[in-house]
Design an enzyme around this catalytic site. Structure first.
Site, mmCIF file in Angstrom:
data_model
loop_
_atom_site.group_PDB
_atom_site.id
_atom_site.type_symbol
_atom_site.label_atom_id
_atom_site.label_comp_id
_atom_site.label_asym_id
_atom_site.label_seq_id
_atom_site.Cartn_x
_atom_site.Cartn_y
_atom_site.Cartn_z
ATOM 1 C CE LYS A 189 -9.105 -41.688 22.284
ATOM 2 N NZ LYS A 189 -9.920 -40.784 23.041
ATOM 3 C CE LYS A 203 -1.883 -41.044 22.698
ATOM 4 N NZ LYS A 203 -2.129 -40.259 24.083
ATOM 5 C CE LYS A 246 -6.091 -38.484 30.731
ATOM 6 N NZ LYS A 246 -6.815 -38.148 29.695
HETATM 7 P P1 ATP Z 1 -6.925 -41.514 26.141
HETATM 8 O O1 ATP Z 1 -5.789 -42.638 26.140
HETATM 9 O O2 ATP Z 1 -7.923 -41.700 27.290
HETATM 10 O O3 ATP Z 1 -7.187 -40.777 24.776
HETATM 11 P P2 ATP Z 1 -4.453 -39.635 26.465
HETATM 12 O O4 ATP Z 1 -3.583 -40.223 27.584
HETATM 13 O O5 ATP Z 1 -4.494 -39.542 25.129
HETATM 14 O O6 ATP Z 1 -6.089 -40.225 26.973
HETATM 15 P P3 ATP Z 1 -5.669 -36.938 26.615
HETATM 16 O O7 ATP Z 1 -6.449 -36.460 27.860
HETATM 17 O O8 ATP Z 1 -6.243 -37.285 25.426
HETATM 18 O O9 ATP Z 1 -4.764 -38.198 27.228
HETATM 19 O O10 ATP Z 1 -4.665 -35.907 26.405
HETATM 20 C C1 ATP Z 1 -4.080 -34.750 27.330
HETATM 21 C C2 ATP Z 1 -2.874 -34.072 26.698
HETATM 22 O O11 ATP Z 1 -1.920 -34.882 26.984
HETATM 23 C C3 ATP Z 1 -2.926 -33.864 25.159
HETATM 24 O O12 ATP Z 1 -2.587 -32.644 24.922
HETATM 25 C C4 ATP Z 1 -2.238 -34.983 24.717
HETATM 26 O O13 ATP Z 1 -1.661 -34.701 23.317
HETATM 27 C C5 ATP Z 1 -1.105 -35.091 25.632
HETATM 28 N N1 ATP Z 1 -0.556 -36.526 25.806
HETATM 29 C C6 ATP Z 1 -1.445 -37.723 25.742
HETATM 30 N N2 ATP Z 1 -0.639 -38.884 25.725
HETATM 31 C C7 ATP Z 1 0.749 -38.230 25.479
HETATM 32 C C8 ATP Z 1 1.877 -38.650 25.352
HETATM 33 N N3 ATP Z 1 2.067 -40.137 25.357
HETATM 34 N N4 ATP Z 1 3.086 -38.156 25.241
HETATM 35 C C9 ATP Z 1 3.031 -36.707 25.085
HETATM 36 N N5 ATP Z 1 1.842 -36.073 25.112
HETATM 37 C C10 ATP Z 1 0.639 -36.857 25.454
#
Ligand code: ATP
Ligand code: LTN
Length: 335
Positions: free
Chosen positions: A115, A196, A199
């Site tokens: 990040k 991955k 969001k």
């Molecule tokens: P950001 O990109 O803003 O960091 P994020 O998509 O990683 O957000 P988080 O709010 O950080 O989402 O994560 C929420 C949950 O979703 C966590 O348990 C994380 O491990 C899971 N998660 C996030 N992205 C993935 C993915 N691509 N595949 C499986 N699990 C995921």
């Protein structure tokens, strides 16, 4: 003898609309575990501001996330669903844990490094992020933390912090375990299966958002990156990451076995694979999207649900933070 029910805690940032990676990696597990364990799900707005957020957007996304979690099956009668900033003990716990955690433990966190690379100016809170996460988890005497693969390192750091605090001040915290499902723990980006799904990546075709229209879902899946090999089967090979990702999405939304899925696709091409995945995803998300729209239209009802969640969370976190403060030697305020 009564067996103590296991405590489960997890968190999710209100940093944008949820995607199917969040749903398959985390939320589906949270929903499945309801009832048999004591569940806490926290909307982590304090974590969200570790990267710049527009205040009006953050406020909107916090309520949207609450609506979406309920629409996806989180039942506020069975799960304590609350907003992190409503429970002050999280920020207070973070401060105390800051003061038992060596800086070097934070500097090697993968998520921080990834990040930080994307920011022009890195905020102190971004480095401190995993300690706030440790406070979240430890305040609830959590046994299990169901998360996606990317969060494993943070839960392991939480274990180290808990053990260090317990070593310095005496038994205080339960040492939690990460719970990561085998399939779905890492859903990859459709337009780049080496990264991955995330969001905070807003490129079109990167993710399928839970409230995307059927047309948008079709558009993204049609353009999903595959390979030139042509056969359809589950595989760990990097060259097959795109096809494998589509198959995993199909697997998790249908609940079918891998053997049955491979048999279904024998002799078919990628066009058919993408068409079938589209159909399955559109149908699975349809009821969630419809419930979400109803809930999102009633912000007062959402705020009422979140107020009940906050009161339930405080009832656990406040006595714990007092215990922590007493252990480190603070004079506790009376009443
Ligand atoms: P950001 O990109 O803003 O960091 P994020 O998509 O990683 O957000 P988080 O709010 O950080 O989402 O994560 C929420 C949950 O979703 C966590 O348990 C994380 O491990 C899971 N998660 C996030 N992205 C993935 C993915 N691509 N595949 C499986 N699990 C995921
Ligand atoms: N960092 C987590 C969100 C999070 C969390 C938690 C997860 C904040 N506090 C406590 C589990 C337990 C993420 O998903 N990015």
């Amino acid at each position: 003898m009564t067996v103590k029910q296991k405590r489960v805690f997890s968190g999710i940032q209100p940093s944008g609309m949820l995607h199917i990676g969040n749903y398959l990696g985390a939320i589906q597990q949270w929903v499945a575990g309801q009832g048999e364990k004591v569940n806490f799900i926290c909307i982590v707005d304090l974590h969200a501001i570790t990267v710049p957020q527009e205040p009006a957007a953050l406020r909107r996304q916090t309520r949207e996330l609450a609506a979406l979690l309920i629409a996806a099956g989180i039942d506020p009668q069975q799960t304590t669903l609350f907003v992190q900033s409503h429970v002050r003990a999280h920020a207070e716990g973070c401060w105390v844990l800051n003061c038992v955690t060596p800086l070097g433990w934070l500097e090697r966190m993968t998520q921080y490094k990834l990040k930080a690379q994307k920011q022009e100016s890195v905020l102190t809170g971004l480095l401190d992020y995993p300690i706030l996460q440790a406070a979240d988890i430890l305040l609830y005497d959590t046994d299990e933390v169901p998360v996606g693969e990317d969060q494993k390192q943070h839960v392991e750091l939480t274990r180290d912090i808990a053990q260090r605090f317990n070593g310095l001040y005496g038994e205080t915290f339960v040492v939690p375990k990460p719970v990561i499902r085998e399939s779905g723990a890492r859903v990859m980006a459709l337009n780049d299966p080496t990264a991955k799904m995330s969001k905070s990546d807003f490129s079109r075709g990167h993710a399928i958002r839970i409230n995307d229209s059927p047309d948008e879902i079709r558009w993204a899946l049609k353009r999903a990156v595959t390979d030139a090999i042509g056969s359809i089967g589950f595989s760990d090979e990097p060259a097959r990451a795109g096809v494998n990702n589509l198959l995993q999405i199909y697997e998790l939304f249908t609940g079918q076995s891998r053997a049955a899925i491979e048999a279904h696709f024998v002799g078919k091409g990628y066009g058919a694979l993408k068409g079938d995945v589209t159909e399955v995803v559109v149908e699975a998300l349809r009821p969630i999207r419809e419930r979400y729209e109803q809930l999102n239209a009633d912000p007062d009802e959402l705020d009422r649900i979140l107020a009940i969640g906050a009161a339930q969370a405080r009832a656990v976190a406040e006595p714990k933070i007092r215990e922590v403060m007493a252990k480190v030697g603070f004079v506790l305020p009376t009443a």
